[in-house]
Scaffold this motif. Structure first.
Motif, PDB file in Angstrom:
ATOM      1  N   LEU A 174       0.825  -1.207   0.000  1.00 49.84           N
ATOM      2  CA  LEU A 174       0.000   0.000   0.000  1.00 49.84           C
ATOM      3  C   LEU A 174       0.860   1.258   0.000  1.00 49.84           C
ATOM      4  O   LEU A 174       0.444   2.304  -0.464  1.00 49.84           O
ATOM      5  N   LYS A 175       2.084   1.126   0.528  1.00 52.06           N
ATOM      6  CA  LYS A 175       2.976   2.291   0.589  1.00 52.06           C
ATOM      7  C   LYS A 175       3.734   2.500  -0.712  1.00 52.06           C
ATOM      8  O   LYS A 175       4.348   3.540  -0.913  1.00 52.06           O
ATOM      9  N   MET A 176       3.772   1.498  -1.564  1.00 46.16           N
ATOM     10  CA  MET A 176       4.537   1.618  -2.813  1.00 46.16           C
ATOM     11  C   MET A 176       3.593   2.082  -3.912  1.00 46.16           C
ATOM     12  O   MET A 176       2.847   1.285  -4.463  1.00 46.16           O
ATOM     13  N   ARG A 177       3.648   3.351  -4.213  1.00 44.68           N
ATOM     14  CA  ARG A 177       2.672   3.896  -5.163  1.00 44.68           C
ATOM     15  C   ARG A 177       3.271   4.135  -6.542  1.00 44.68           C
ATOM     16  O   ARG A 177       2.823   5.003  -7.285  1.00 44.68           O
ATOM     17  N   GLU A 178       4.314   3.402  -6.917  1.00 46.78           N
ATOM     18  CA  GLU A 178       4.891   3.610  -8.254  1.00 46.78           C
ATOM     19  C   GLU A 178       3.853   3.277  -9.326  1.00 46.78           C
ATOM     20  O   GLU A 178       3.018   2.390  -9.153  1.00 46.78           O
ATOM     21  N   HIS A 179       3.933   3.985 -10.441  1.00 44.23           N
ATOM     22  CA  HIS A 179       2.894   3.869 -11.460  1.00 44.23           C
ATOM     23  C   HIS A 179       3.085   2.666 -12.377  1.00 44.23           C
ATOM     24  O   HIS A 179       2.134   2.015 -12.757  1.00 44.23           O
ATOM     25  N   ASN A 180       4.324   2.423 -12.770  1.00 44.70           N
ATOM     26  CA  ASN A 180       4.588   1.305 -13.675  1.00 44.70           C
ATOM     27  C   ASN A 180       4.922   0.091 -12.833  1.00 44.70           C
ATOM     28  O   ASN A 180       6.057  -0.146 -12.466  1.00 44.70           O
ATOM     29  N   ARG A 181       3.912  -0.682 -12.522  1.00 46.38           N
ATOM     30  CA  ARG A 181       4.062  -1.701 -11.485  1.00 46.38           C
ATOM     31  C   ARG A 181       4.368  -3.075 -12.044  1.00 46.38           C
ATOM     32  O   ARG A 181       3.831  -3.487 -13.069  1.00 46.38           O
ATOM     33  N   PHE A 182       5.224  -3.781 -11.327  1.00 50.87           N
ATOM     34  CA  PHE A 182       5.550  -5.161 -11.640  1.00 50.87           C
ATOM     35  C   PHE A 182       5.456  -5.884 -10.302  1.00 50.87           C
ATOM     36  O   PHE A 182       6.406  -5.958  -9.540  1.00 50.87           O
ATOM     37  N   LEU A 183       4.236  -6.350  -9.995  1.00 48.59           N
ATOM     38  CA  LEU A 183       3.922  -6.785  -8.633  1.00 48.59           C
ATOM     39  C   LEU A 183       4.823  -7.911  -8.142  1.00 48.59           C
ATOM     40  O   LEU A 183       5.274  -7.900  -6.994  1.00 48.59           O
ATOM     41  N   ARG A 184       5.125  -8.879  -9.035  1.00 53.23           N
ATOM     42  CA  ARG A 184       5.932 -10.009  -8.539  1.00 53.23           C
ATOM     43  C   ARG A 184       7.344  -9.547  -8.188  1.00 53.23           C
ATOM     44  O   ARG A 184       7.973 -10.077  -7.287  1.00 53.23           O
ATOM     45  N   GLY A 185       7.830  -8.519  -8.904  1.00 52.21           N
ATOM     46  CA  GLY A 185       9.142  -7.953  -8.577  1.00 52.21           C
ATOM     47  C   GLY A 185       9.094  -7.184  -7.267  1.00 52.21           C
ATOM     48  O   GLY A 185       9.994  -7.287  -6.433  1.00 52.21           O
ATOM     49  N   MET A 186       8.035  -6.411  -7.072  1.00 52.21           N
ATOM     50  CA  MET A 186       7.883  -5.646  -5.833  1.00 52.21           C
ATOM     51  C   MET A 186       7.838  -6.588  -4.637  1.00 52.21           C
ATOM     52  O   MET A 186       8.430  -6.339  -3.596  1.00 52.21           O
ATOM     53  N   SER A 187       7.108  -7.679  -4.823  1.00 49.99           N
ATOM     54  CA  SER A 187       6.977  -8.665  -3.766  1.00 49.99           C
ATOM     55  C   SER A 187       8.355  -9.250  -3.430  1.00 49.99           C
ATOM     56  O   SER A 187       8.722  -9.396  -2.260  1.00 49.99           O
ATOM     57  N   ALA A 188       9.147  -9.547  -4.453  1.00 48.51           N
ATOM     58  CA  ALA A 188      10.483 -10.112  -4.229  1.00 48.51           C
ATOM     59  C   ALA A 188      11.398  -9.071  -3.572  1.00 48.51           C
ATOM     60  O   ALA A 188      12.176  -9.389  -2.677  1.00 48.51           O
ATOM     61  N   TRP A 189      11.270  -7.835  -4.015  1.00 46.34           N
ATOM     62  CA  TRP A 189      12.115  -6.755  -3.488  1.00 46.34           C
ATOM     63  C   TRP A 189      11.905  -6.574  -1.982  1.00 46.34           C
ATOM     64  O   TRP A 189      12.834  -6.278  -1.241  1.00 46.34           O
ATOM     65  N   MET A 190      10.667  -6.814  -1.526  1.00 42.15           N
ATOM     66  CA  MET A 190      10.344  -6.615  -0.116  1.00 42.15           C
ATOM     67  C   MET A 190      11.033  -7.608   0.798  1.00 42.15           C
ATOM     68  O   MET A 190      11.221  -7.334   1.981  1.00 42.15           O
ATOM     69  N   GLY A 191      11.340  -8.782   0.270  1.00 42.62           N
ATOM     70  CA  GLY A 191      11.908  -9.813   1.120  1.00 42.62           C
ATOM     71  C   GLY A 191      10.815 -10.583   1.826  1.00 42.62           C
ATOM     72  O   GLY A 191       9.856 -10.997   1.187  1.00 42.62           O
ATOM     73  N   PHE A 192      10.908 -10.746   3.121  1.00 45.06           N
ATOM     74  CA  PHE A 192       9.988 -11.559   3.932  1.00 45.06           C
ATOM     75  C   PHE A 192      10.167 -13.043   3.619  1.00 45.06           C
ATOM     76  O   PHE A 192      10.850 -13.419   2.677  1.00 45.06           O
ATOM     77  N   GLU A 193       9.517 -13.852   4.437  1.00 47.52           N
ATOM     78  CA  GLU A 193       9.641 -15.292   4.238  1.00 47.52           C
ATOM     79  C   GLU A 193       8.659 -15.752   3.161  1.00 47.52           C
ATOM     80  O   GLU A 193       7.452 -15.731   3.360  1.00 47.52           O
ATOM     81  N   ALA A 194       9.195 -16.123   2.017  1.00 51.87           N
ATOM     82  CA  ALA A 194       8.351 -16.516   0.889  1.00 51.87           C
ATOM     83  C   ALA A 194       8.492 -18.006   0.629  1.00 51.87           C
ATOM     84  O   ALA A 194       9.590 -18.530   0.517  1.00 51.87           O
TER      85      ALA A 194
END
Ligand code: UDP
Ligand code: MG
Length: 309
Positions: free
Chosen positions: A171-191
């Motif tokens: 919700l905090k990442m408001r970039e316009h040209n979005r690549f959700l799977r990349g954003m998810s990977a960039w965040m880290g966390f236990e996947a």
């Protein structure tokens, strides 16, 4: 996990052939899992009867929520809109066309109960897709992985479950040209990967045109790699170094009174100038890259856990 709620997010673009069947199957799976749930459909500017069907489904099923765009904004923004609206403790993103089997959601939820922040679908096999699509997708994911600083897992789409705290970062990442799977990977966390066989589309044709696919591929690379920009600088430095080496050889040859053609001198002179030009382009790229980073306005860091605070 008692009293937890799940949000299923389903983007829809001209899907009149699949909507009803798709809803029935997804609803059944969600009911079977045993948590409260909502199904959020985002109508991405469909021009067929999708919205009419969604109105009817929403009327008969209070767990269904619908948001409808004024025009087609694209799959990634439709999913984002669903995430903005979701109230659940875990969010699940799935395509409407039943290519992502809804039954896999149950495995994702179990992984989540065992502590996973992200449970992403990993395609072990893709059925009913052309060789060209599978081949280009496979090449693309490998190039992206090599270029990107974020650990983007191979052969995954957007089919995944994310915990509320991951959703809050989204919700905090408001970039316009979005690549959700990349954003998810960039965040880290236990996947945690959940393997599945990607089915054929239940009905209808793909809504991802070649143009949309190229745009998504570009967003993946440009949003998660600065390699194309730095490459230019490296290329320039390489050409310059090579030209300087050639000059050195020419001078030694001249000292040994071997004659070197004027054309060769000129060629390497031009190459040296060009190389220097590319180096400066690379330097500009480095500045642009930093400007781009600031513009994206991503969170500076993500805290996953705190103790005794
Ligand atoms: N979709 C969307 N907007 C678009 C294109 C697609 O919301 O502009 C939705 C579509 O309805 C489906 C999902 O995104 O739920 C994936 O699209 P599709 O199945 O056509 O892509 P493919 O699986 O062929 O890559
Ligand atoms: Mg599909």
């Amino acid at each position: 996990m008692q009293n937890a709620m799940l949000s299923l997010i389903v983007p829809v673009y001209n899907e009149e052939e699949v909507l009803e069947t798709s809803f029935k199957r997804m609803d059944e799976v969600m009911r079977g899992i045993g948590y409260d749930y909502e199904i959020i459909y985002v109508n991405d500017g469909s021009r067929d009867k999708s919205m009419k069907i969604l109105r009817k489904i929403a009327k008969d099923n209070p767990q269904v929520k619908v948001r409808s765009f004024s025009r087609n904004f694209g799959h990634q923004l439709a999913v984002t809109c669903g995430m903005d609206a979701a109230q659940g403790d875990a969010l699940i993103i799935i395509d409407v066309d039943l290519q992502d089997p809804p039954e896999v959601i149950e495995d994702m939820v179990r992984a989540w109960e065992n502590g996973a922040d992200i449970a992403y679908g990993k395609r072990v096999k893709r059925q009913g897709e052309t060789f060209l699509k599978k081949f280009t997708a496979s090449c693309y994911y490998r190039v992206l992985k090599a270029m990107s600083a974020a650990e983007i897992p191979l052969d995954t789409g957007d089919f995944r479950l994310i915990d509320r705290r991951v959703a809050d970062v989204f919700l905090k990442m408001r970039e316009h040209n979005r690549f959700l799977r990349g954003m998810s990977a960039w965040m880290g966390f236990e996947a945690v990967p959940i393997e599945f066989v990607r089915n054929e589309r239940y009905a209808g044709k793909t809504k991802y045109t070649l143009k949309k696919m190229i745009k998504l591929a570009m967003d993946g690379i440009i949003g998660f790699s600065d390699r194309p920009l730095t490459l230019c600088g490296y290329f320039g430095a390489g050409v310059s170094a090579l030209s300087l080496l050639a000059f050195l050889v020419f001078i030694i040859l001249a000292i040994c009174s071997v004659k070197v053609s004027g054309l060769l001198w000129m060629f390497f002179g031009l190459a040296l100038l060009m190389g220097i030009g590319f180096v400066f382009l690379g330097i500009q790229g480095a500045y642009m890259n930093r400007m781009y980073d600031e513009l994206k306005n991503r969170p500076l860091y993500i805290v996953a856990e705190e103790l005794n605070f």
